[in-house]
Design an enzyme around this catalytic site. Structure first.
Site, short mmCIF file in Angstrom:
data_model
loop_
_atom_site.label_atom_id
_atom_site.label_comp_id
_atom_site.label_asym_id
_atom_site.label_seq_id
_atom_site.Cartn_x
_atom_site.Cartn_y
_atom_site.Cartn_z
N LYS A 279 -1.18 -9.61 3.06
CA LYS A 279 -0.48 -9.12 4.25
C LYS A 279 -1.39 -8.18 5.02
O LYS A 279 -2.09 -7.36 4.42
CB LYS A 279 0.80 -8.38 3.86
CG LYS A 279 1.61 -7.91 5.09
CD LYS A 279 2.92 -7.27 4.68
CE LYS A 279 2.77 -5.85 4.15
NZ LYS A 279 2.29 -4.91 5.21
N GLU B 298 -1.50 -5.48 8.48
CA GLU B 298 -0.68 -4.72 9.44
C GLU B 298 -1.18 -4.94 10.86
O GLU B 298 -2.36 -5.13 11.10
CB GLU B 298 -0.72 -3.22 9.11
CG GLU B 298 0.09 -2.84 7.90
CD GLU B 298 0.31 -1.35 7.80
OE1 GLU B 298 -0.07 -0.61 8.73
OE2 GLU B 298 0.87 -0.91 6.78
N ASP C 64 -1.14 -6.47 -0.38
CA ASP C 64 -1.23 -5.74 0.88
C ASP C 64 -2.67 -5.28 1.10
O ASP C 64 -3.21 -4.52 0.30
CB ASP C 64 -0.30 -4.53 0.82
CG ASP C 64 0.27 -4.15 2.18
OD1 ASP C 64 -0.12 -4.76 3.18
OD2 ASP C 64 1.10 -3.23 2.22
N ASP D 144 0.82 -1.21 0.00
CA ASP D 144 0.00 0.00 0.00
C ASP D 144 0.86 1.27 0.00
O ASP D 144 0.34 2.38 -0.09
CB ASP D 144 -0.99 0.01 1.16
CG ASP D 144 -0.33 -0.01 2.53
OD1 ASP D 144 0.91 -0.01 2.60
OD2 ASP D 144 -1.06 -0.04 3.54
N GLU E 252 9.16 -4.04 10.96
CA GLU E 252 9.54 -2.75 10.38
C GLU E 252 9.98 -1.76 11.46
O GLU E 252 9.29 -1.56 12.46
CB GLU E 252 8.38 -2.14 9.58
CG GLU E 252 8.75 -0.80 8.94
CD GLU E 252 7.74 -0.28 7.94
OE1 GLU E 252 7.95 0.84 7.43
OE2 GLU E 252 6.75 -1.00 7.66
#
Length: 307
Positions: free
Chosen positions: A127, A129, A97, A58, A196
């Site tokens: 994926k 978050e 994403d 994204d 991250e």
């Protein structure tokens, strides 16, 4: 899958990367190479370069679509880009994403949108978050039959709540929270997790506690693989460059050089060259065409091709 003979070409290994192959790479200590891509030619280049995993991230919201954050990008835009990337890949594992707003409302919403990445764009996995509330969404998607990659640490979709785009896990309490989120995502069936912007020492302590691959982006060298945004590592994007980015090329500089040279040639009438860049027509055909124009009195009229 691990015993299947590998097909090779002059460019190297061409056997498609699968989830079992990713796990095999973790077990054998073979670093996993992951990169983002958002269009067909970028996908082709990532494939030819030997990348293992391609993420349609994204981050496209910022580096491709011009938004100032990742949150504005929606499912239709992500699906369009993911489909283009899929058409350019042969070997890498493709991950879509899940954009902000596509999975938070309910498990049903999360499953439906994950299915769209698989059915409409050809992704092998998605994926999500964050841990916390997203853990239940990850569980639901995995149970529906779609592989999920988790993502902890700096999660751009919720960067405001995290205090901005900055490293996470820099206190003992924050590092413990990251540990709990990562273990929770593993427990619900995620096949891998992105770390991250996490201190290298924290990553080094956490990776041995996890059985699934950890892909780092600004998380140090102890991870099982690394991921960078294509536009960052190639110098395409002029925006903020995070500390963890290494520039491997300066495509923007070369692109500007080429565009300026083109503009100069056009203005100086050096391009197109009559011999090198134009098409010819047999002389007799040209003469016949000229007679047609003269006979039909089409020269100088507003509609010369009124058949």
């Amino acid at each position: 899958m691990s015993t299947e003979p590998r097909k090779t070409t002059q460019g190297g290994e061409r056997t498609p990367v699968t989830l079992p192959r990713i796990m095999e790479m973790k077990r054998s200590g073979e670093p996993i190479v992951m990169v983002t891509a958002y269009d067909y030619p970028s996908a082709q280049m990532a494939d030819e370069a030997g990348v293992d995993i391609v993420l349609v991230g994204d981050t496209a919201a910022m580096v491709v679509l011009g938004y100032d954050a990742t949150t504005p990008v929606g499912m239709e835009e992500m699906l369009m880009m993911a489909g283009a990337v899929h058409r350019g890949l042969e070997r890498p594992l493709l991950i879509g994403d899940m954009p902000f707003g596509s999975y938070e409302t309910s498990n049903e919403q999360a499953i439906q949108n994950a299915q769209r990445f698989v059915k409409e764009a050809g992704c092998a996995a998605v994926k999500l978050e964050r841990g916390g509330p997203s853990t239940e969404r990850a569980r639901a998607i995995v149970r529906s039959g779609i592989p999920v990659m988790g993502h902890v640490g700096l999660t751009p979709q919720t960067a405001t709540a995290l205090g901005g785009f900055k490293a996470q896990g820099r206190t003992a309490e924050a590092a413990a929270r990251l540990t709990e989120e990562a273990l929770a995502l593993q427990s619900v069936g995620c096949f891998a997790i992105v770390f991250e912007a996490i201190p290298s020492a924290v990553t080094e302590a956490l990776v041995p506690k996890l059985e699934i691959p950890v892909i780092g982006i600004g998380a140090g060298p102890a991870t099982d693989g690394q991921v960078l945004v294509l536009h960052d590592l190639l110098g395409v994007y002029e925006g903020h460059k995070p500390k963890f980015v290494k520039r491997y090329a300066n495509i923007r500089k070369e692109t500007l050089r080429g565009l300026r040279a083109y503009a100069e040639d056009v203005r100086a009438r050096r391009f197109p060259d009559e011999d090198e860049h134009t098409y010819s027509i047999p002389q007799e055909e040209l003469e016949e065409f000229a007679r047609y124009l003269e006979e039909e009195s089409l020269v100088g009229t507003d509609t010369p091709w009124d058949w």
